[in-house]
Design a protein around this motif. Structure first.
Motif: not given
Length: 342
Positions: A102-112, A336-341
């Protein structure tokens, strides 16, 4: 469409959202621009795919070749639907992970993990399409092109899981250069890829291959697991389903069937699960998703389910605004964001 939380109570989608649904809808509308900037070719039923695979940034899983190789390796083949709107891969001799930053990574990775009934890998609809939606929200997306069990590999039933475990370990070993937090790496699997994702969720520590380097000392457990119209067991009504036959062959060892019955293996230690399914799915019955929801609730595993009256099968990220599930990426990203927070 109703959202069911871990306690089974109905909730209004978006009340506590950390990512506004409009963000993802806007990202979907701007898909062509974002995808082009990321090197992702846009495919619609009105134009033939031009997607190159693997992507420019990718890495191979196995130095010196994958385990259990046949005397004659499968020959890579690109195909897809007759109208050519998307790319499928067969003959996977060298499994790879393609990287979408991503242009602005949030530090979360997703293996599709794309589907294809274990007879092909739908790398565009359920791989590159995931990156088109999640990259604008800051998620780094990795797309797994895994080996197909019916192409001559020994221990055929374990071949896809070997690749999925290895992919998770390699991504974590390279997390710094990939711009993610290794503790925030999860998975998103579709159809038979949903079965592989579920198998990784419950069997991330299964000893399915011999370690080849230091990366294999790492953890393959996903931090979260998204399962989209997933196959969750290899049998239905006591008969092998299509994915089951392709994974294990026509004659199934009961022990292997039990090991890949992902619902039966859910425990309190299972990572949080996100489920999405359409009730009119004509290929993978809704009961597959519902059974996973029931098992997760019984084991007190955090679980969220989104079930649509209409939608069919194989809709991927539902990029078409007319599709009933259009915008579901917002639901997943918020979850995802809720659980990773925490």
């Amino acid at each position: 469409m109703q959202r069911l939380g871990a306690r089974g109570d109905a909730a209004v989608t978006g009340e506590t959202a950390m990512i506004d649904r409009r963000t993802i809808l806007g990202a979907s509308a701007a898909m062509a621009v974002t995808g082009a900037a990321a090197g992702v070719a846009r495919a619609t039923p009105l134009q033939r795919t031009t997607l190159q695979w693997p992507t420019r940034e990718h890495f191979k899983l196995w130095p010196g070749g994958a385990p259990g190789a046949p005397a004659t390796l499968p020959v890579p083949k690109r195909d897809g639907p007759e109208d050519g709107r998307e790319l499928w891969m067969r003959g996977v001799a060298e499994p790879t992970v393609s990287v979408y930053r991503p242009a602005k990574p949030n530090g979360i990775g997703v293996l599709s993990i794309p589907g294809g009934g274990y007879s092909f890998v739908s790398v565009e609809n359920e791989g590159a399409g995931v990156a088109r939606v999640l990259n604008p929200l800051g998620y780094t997306v990795f797309v797994l092109t895994y080996r197909l069990p019916g192409e001559g590999w020994s221990q055929r039933a374990d071949v896809p899981l070997q690749d999925a475990q290895r992919a998770m370990r390699l991504i974590r070993a390279r997390a710094g250069s990939l711009g993610i937090d290794p503790a925030k790496l999860g998975i998103l699997g579709f159809s038979a890829g949903g079965h592989l994702a579920a198998s990784l969720t419950v069997g991330h520590a299964d000893p399915v291959y011999t370690a080849v380097d230091a990366a294999d000392r790492g953890d393959a457990r996903p931090a979260f697991s998204g399962l989209v119209y997933p196959v969750t067991a290899l049998t239905y009504d006591d008969k092998l389903n299509g994915s089951g036959r392709n994974l294990v062959g026509d004659v199934a060892d009961p022990a292997i069937l039990a090991r890949y019955d992902t619902v039966a293996r859910v425990t309190a230690q299972t990572p949080p699960i996100f489920l999405l399914h359409a009730a009119d799915d004509g290929l993978v019955p809704l009961e597959m998703g519902l059974s996973m929801l029931t098992a997760a609730r019984a084991a007190k595993v955090p679980v969220e389910g989104h079930f649509y009256e209409k939608g069919g099968h194989g809709f991927g990220m539902a990029a078409d605004p007319a599709h009933p599930a259009h915008g579901w990426g917002a639901l997943f990203a918020t979850w995802v964001a809720r659980h990773m927070a925490t």
